[in-house]
Design a protein around this motif. Structure first.
Motif: not given
Length: 90
Positions: A2-4, A25-35, A37-49
């Motif tokens: 159960n993710v999100f 062909k484009k799916l791996p690139e989209v996956g990396r971009s999404l990853g 973005a999620i990593r950046g959000f997690q880092e910002a969340s940890r910094e705020f906390e």
């Protein structure tokens, strides 16, 4: 799994739709971009906390260093401010 709040069947459907939209062909690139973005959000969340915890610890230290009568005044002021802001919100 159960993710999100999304279960395995929903996740599979999302992957199939993404594959149809972006292509194989484009799916791996989209996956990396999404990853990233999620990593950046997690880092910002940890910094705020961390910042929030540091400020809370600093406030606790200030209150501990004040004489007991001053600590009571600060606590009363904070509770009055909280009550006032709560009544204004409601």
């Amino acid at each position: 799994m159960n993710v999100f709040g999304i279960g395995l069947p929903e996740m599979a459907l999302i992957m199939v739709v993404a594959l149809l939209i972006f292509g194989p062909k484009k799916l791996p690139e989209v996956g990396r971009s999404l990853g990233k973005a999620i990593r950046g959000f997690q880092e910002a969340s940890r910094e705020f906390e961390g910042e929030f915890k540091r400020e809370a610890e600093n406030l606790e230290q200030v209150v501990k260093t004040l004489p007991s009568s001053e600590s009571e005044k600060v606590a009363e002021t904070n509770s009055e401010n909280h009550a006032t802001s709560s009544s204004q919100q409601g």
